[in-house]
Design a protein around this motif. Structure first.
Motif, PDB file in Angstrom:
ATOM      1  N   TYR A 152       8.527  -1.176  19.360  1.00  0.00           N
ATOM      2  CA  TYR A 152       9.603  -0.246  19.878  1.00  0.00           C
ATOM      3  C   TYR A 152       9.775   0.492  17.884  1.00  0.00           C
ATOM      4  O   TYR A 152      10.154   1.752  18.327  1.00  0.00           O
ATOM      5  CB  TYR A 152      11.763  -1.708  19.823  1.00  0.00           C
ATOM      6  CG  TYR A 152      10.948  -1.681  21.191  1.00  0.00           C
ATOM      7  CD1 TYR A 152      10.698  -2.840  21.297  1.00  0.00           C
ATOM      8  CD2 TYR A 152      12.275  -0.576  21.726  1.00  0.00           C
ATOM      9  CE1 TYR A 152      11.245  -3.455  22.825  1.00  0.00           C
ATOM     10  CE2 TYR A 152      12.823  -2.024  22.855  1.00  0.00           C
ATOM     11  CZ  TYR A 152      11.957  -2.956  23.479  1.00  0.00           C
ATOM     12  OH  TYR A 152      12.194  -3.066  24.729  1.00  0.00           O
ATOM     13  N   GLY A 153       9.815   0.217  16.900  1.00  0.00           N
ATOM     14  CA  GLY A 153       9.718   1.225  15.870  1.00  0.00           C
ATOM     15  C   GLY A 153       8.470   2.182  15.808  1.00  0.00           C
ATOM     16  O   GLY A 153       8.422   2.554  15.533  1.00  0.00           O
ATOM     17  N   ARG A 154       7.568   2.279  15.531  1.00  0.00           N
ATOM     18  CA  ARG A 154       6.312   2.470  15.514  1.00  0.00           C
ATOM     19  C   ARG A 154       5.754   2.948  17.231  1.00  0.00           C
ATOM     20  O   ARG A 154       5.462   4.356  17.296  1.00  0.00           O
ATOM     21  CB  ARG A 154       4.811   1.768  15.106  1.00  0.00           C
ATOM     22  CG  ARG A 154       4.982   0.994  14.029  1.00  0.00           C
ATOM     23  CD  ARG A 154       5.095   2.540  12.676  1.00  0.00           C
ATOM     24  NE  ARG A 154       5.463   1.853  11.196  1.00  0.00           N
ATOM     25  CZ  ARG A 154       6.339   1.940  10.647  1.00  0.00           C
ATOM     26  NH1 ARG A 154       7.042   2.644  10.188  1.00  0.00           N
ATOM     27  NH2 ARG A 154       5.810   1.114  10.112  1.00  0.00           N
ATOM     28  N   SER A 180       0.895  -1.545  -0.011  1.00  0.00           N
ATOM     29  CA  SER A 180       0.458   0.092  -0.099  1.00  0.00           C
ATOM     30  C   SER A 180       0.747   1.596   0.054  1.00  0.00           C
ATOM     31  O   SER A 180       1.652   1.451   0.622  1.00  0.00           O
ATOM     32  CB  SER A 180      -0.926   0.290   1.292  1.00  0.00           C
ATOM     33  OG  SER A 180      -1.508   0.854   1.436  1.00  0.00           O
ATOM     34  N   ARG A 181       0.099   2.599  -0.692  1.00  0.00           N
ATOM     35  CA  ARG A 181       1.119   3.364  -0.288  1.00  0.00           C
ATOM     36  C   ARG A 181       0.700   4.520   0.411  1.00  0.00           C
ATOM     37  O   ARG A 181       0.573   5.264   0.529  1.00  0.00           O
ATOM     38  CB  ARG A 181       1.157   3.659  -1.626  1.00  0.00           C
ATOM     39  CG  ARG A 181       1.723   3.252  -2.837  1.00  0.00           C
ATOM     40  CD  ARG A 181       3.250   4.275  -2.832  1.00  0.00           C
ATOM     41  NE  ARG A 181       4.623   3.060  -3.588  1.00  0.00           N
ATOM     42  CZ  ARG A 181       5.340   2.985  -3.819  1.00  0.00           C
ATOM     43  NH1 ARG A 181       6.014   4.546  -2.835  1.00  0.00           N
ATOM     44  NH2 ARG A 181       6.489   2.465  -4.100  1.00  0.00           N
ATOM     45  N   ASP A 182      -0.597   4.072   0.752  1.00  0.00           N
ATOM     46  CA  ASP A 182      -1.051   4.766   1.718  1.00  0.00           C
ATOM     47  C   ASP A 182      -0.604   4.833   3.047  1.00  0.00           C
ATOM     48  O   ASP A 182       0.600   4.068   3.297  1.00  0.00           O
ATOM     49  CB  ASP A 182      -2.630   4.427   2.901  1.00  0.00           C
ATOM     50  CG  ASP A 182      -3.670   4.416   1.236  1.00  0.00           C
ATOM     51  OD1 ASP A 182      -3.734   5.004   0.596  1.00  0.00           O
ATOM     52  OD2 ASP A 182      -4.457   3.597   1.469  1.00  0.00           O
ATOM     53  N   ASN A 183      -0.674   6.389   3.622  1.00  0.00           N
ATOM     54  CA  ASN A 183       0.021   6.125   4.962  1.00  0.00           C
ATOM     55  C   ASN A 183      -0.935   4.643   6.283  1.00  0.00           C
ATOM     56  O   ASN A 183      -1.845   5.824   7.070  1.00  0.00           O
ATOM     57  CB  ASN A 183      -0.116   7.539   5.257  1.00  0.00           C
ATOM     58  CG  ASN A 183       0.631   8.027   7.051  1.00  0.00           C
ATOM     59  OD1 ASN A 183       1.775   7.219   6.859  1.00  0.00           O
ATOM     60  ND2 ASN A 183       1.038   9.385   7.151  1.00  0.00           N
ATOM     61  N   ILE A 184      -0.733   3.524   6.412  1.00  0.00           N
ATOM     62  CA  ILE A 184      -1.497   3.209   7.765  1.00  0.00           C
ATOM     63  C   ILE A 184      -0.629   3.790   8.918  1.00  0.00           C
ATOM     64  O   ILE A 184       0.131   4.151   9.347  1.00  0.00           O
ATOM     65  CB  ILE A 184      -1.562   2.044   7.227  1.00  0.00           C
ATOM     66  CG1 ILE A 184      -1.644   1.834   6.295  1.00  0.00           C
ATOM     67  CG2 ILE A 184      -2.119   0.639   8.548  1.00  0.00           C
ATOM     68  CD1 ILE A 184      -1.426  -0.006   6.103  1.00  0.00           C
ATOM     69  N   SER A 185      -1.826   3.966  10.237  1.00  0.00           N
ATOM     70  CA  SER A 185      -1.625   4.577  11.289  1.00  0.00           C
ATOM     71  C   SER A 185      -0.516   3.235  12.441  1.00  0.00           C
ATOM     72  O   SER A 185      -1.167   2.175  11.906  1.00  0.00           O
ATOM     73  CB  SER A 185      -2.877   4.621  12.107  1.00  0.00           C
ATOM     74  OG  SER A 185      -3.731   3.604  12.068  1.00  0.00           O
ATOM     75  N   PRO A 186      -0.356   3.269  13.546  1.00  0.00           N
ATOM     76  CA  PRO A 186       0.656   2.236  13.808  1.00  0.00           C
ATOM     77  C   PRO A 186      -0.479   1.221  14.188  1.00  0.00           C
ATOM     78  O   PRO A 186       0.127   0.274  13.853  1.00  0.00           O
ATOM     79  CB  PRO A 186       1.174   3.881  14.673  1.00  0.00           C
ATOM     80  CG  PRO A 186       1.065   4.367  14.316  1.00  0.00           C
ATOM     81  CD  PRO A 186       0.285   5.230  13.462  1.00  0.00           C
ATOM     82  N   ILE A 187      -1.812   1.990  14.142  1.00  0.00           N
ATOM     83  CA  ILE A 187      -2.482   0.396  14.802  1.00  0.00           C
ATOM     84  C   ILE A 187      -2.998  -0.053  14.678  1.00  0.00           C
ATOM     85  O   ILE A 187      -4.034  -1.251  14.756  1.00  0.00           O
ATOM     86  CB  ILE A 187      -3.642   1.530  16.469  1.00  0.00           C
ATOM     87  CG1 ILE A 187      -2.667   2.329  17.600  1.00  0.00           C
ATOM     88  CG2 ILE A 187      -4.474   0.596  16.384  1.00  0.00           C
ATOM     89  CD1 ILE A 187      -2.392   1.557  18.436  1.00  0.00           C
ATOM     90  N   GLY A 188      -3.830   0.484  13.303  1.00  0.00           N
ATOM     91  CA  GLY A 188      -3.477  -0.079  12.375  1.00  0.00           C
ATOM     92  C   GLY A 188      -3.007  -0.815  11.649  1.00  0.00           C
ATOM     93  O   GLY A 188      -3.752  -2.091  11.653  1.00  0.00           O
ATOM     94  N   GLU A 189      -2.071  -0.695  11.186  1.00  0.00           N
ATOM     95  CA  GLU A 189      -0.903  -1.881  10.999  1.00  0.00           C
ATOM     96  C   GLU A 189      -0.803  -2.678  11.997  1.00  0.00           C
ATOM     97  O   GLU A 189      -0.781  -4.204  11.502  1.00  0.00           O
ATOM     98  CB  GLU A 189       0.733  -1.060  11.212  1.00  0.00           C
ATOM     99  CG  GLU A 189       2.050  -1.585  10.514  1.00  0.00           C
ATOM    100  CD  GLU A 189       2.991  -0.974  10.277  1.00  0.00           C
ATOM    101  OE1 GLU A 189       2.925   0.035   9.379  1.00  0.00           O
ATOM    102  OE2 GLU A 189       3.928  -0.395  11.373  1.00  0.00           O
ATOM    103  N   LEU A 190      -0.814  -2.705  13.508  1.00  0.00           N
ATOM    104  CA  LEU A 190      -0.926  -3.647  14.434  1.00  0.00           C
ATOM    105  C   LEU A 190      -1.672  -4.633  14.529  1.00  0.00           C
ATOM    106  O   LEU A 190      -1.904  -5.803  14.128  1.00  0.00           O
ATOM    107  CB  LEU A 190      -0.410  -2.875  16.094  1.00  0.00           C
ATOM    108  CG  LEU A 190      -1.123  -3.427  16.816  1.00  0.00           C
ATOM    109  CD1 LEU A 190       0.123  -4.233  17.160  1.00  0.00           C
ATOM    110  CD2 LEU A 190      -1.109  -3.295  17.923  1.00  0.00           C
TER     111      LEU A 190
END
Ligand code: TMP
Length: 225
Positions: A103-105, A53-63
């Motif tokens: 740690y990363g996000r 995805s080229r979208d900016n996924i939020s950290p919680i969305g990513e988790l």
């Protein structure tokens, strides 16, 4: 038995997983190799969203997306395989979530652990190989045929890889902290060692878990490279 491989992108996990799979097959161990995210039709679709995805996924969305993929894979594929006595080699598991999203996000460890617990159905690896490499060396490996400096918006990089050097420094530190907390599960390897040296160390650690294989020096070390 569940064996997991961890490390930042470019650490060389795939080569070692290929060699270990071959060695285990030679020992007549039934082995299944899987990767996270991915491994079921739904989880592979989630992988596409997460990495392409080229979208900016939020950290919680990513988790939550990584965890949704994990829940699918654990429940539908890994647990049934382990129940039938197969050895599962998994390219990344929940340690990646602690290192990358924790740690990363910067997601709170306690909240993160709740989501991890929900997605793994109490499953834990018997053995985890961590291939340690600095983010600089990992990127140099990936871009060995290209000129420096590396552009982190490079189209060859996936969405996570575009997160930049500071992100990967935090992720590496995350792994080093996790290892201190759970030293008995981890085998720490220097990813810059020769592939065959790494493979030898890996089978030394796996051998005691293979029925009838106590002394790795009595066996071959895979594909001879
Ligand atoms: P890979 O299959 O090439 O290792 O790509 C997976 C990417 O996803 C890699 O950059 C690590 C990242 N990742 C997370 O950020 N969190 C996770 O929980 C997992 C499993 C992977």
């Amino acid at each position: 038995m569940l064996i997991t491989f961890e490390g930042i992108d470019g650490a060389g996990k795939s080569t070692q997983i290929r060699k270990l799979r071959k060695w285990l097959a030679e020992q007549e161990v039934e082995v299944l190799v899987l990767r996270e995210p991915g491994g079921t039709a739904t989880a592979e679709k989630i992988r596409d969203i997460l990495l392409e995805s080229r979208d900016n996924i939020s950290p919680i969305g990513e988790l939550l997306l990584f965890s949704a993929s994990r829940a699918e894979l654990v429940q539908k594929v890994i647990l049934p395989a382990l129940e039938t006595g197969k050895t599962v080699i998994l390219d990344r598991f929940f340690d990646s979530t602690t290192a990358y999203q924790g740690y990363g996000r910067g997601i709170d460890r306690r909240m993160l652990q709740t989501v991890i617990d929900l997605s793994v159905f109490s499953l834990r690896p018997d053995l985890t190989f961590y291939l340690d490499i600095s983010p600089e060396n990992a990127m140099l490996r990936k871009f060995s045929e290209k000129s420096l400096p590396i552009a982190f918006d490079d189209t060859e990089l996936d969405r996570i890889e575009r997160s930049g050097l500071d992100f990967f420094r935090r992720v590496r530190q995350g792994y080093l902290d996790i290892i201190k907390e759970e030293a008995e599960r981890f085998v720490v390897l220097d990813a810059l060692d020769k592939p065959q040296t790494l493979h030898k160390r890996i089978i030394e650690s796996v051998s005691p878990h293979v029925p009838g294989k106590r002394n790795p020096s009595e066996s071959s070390t895979g594909d001879g490279r």
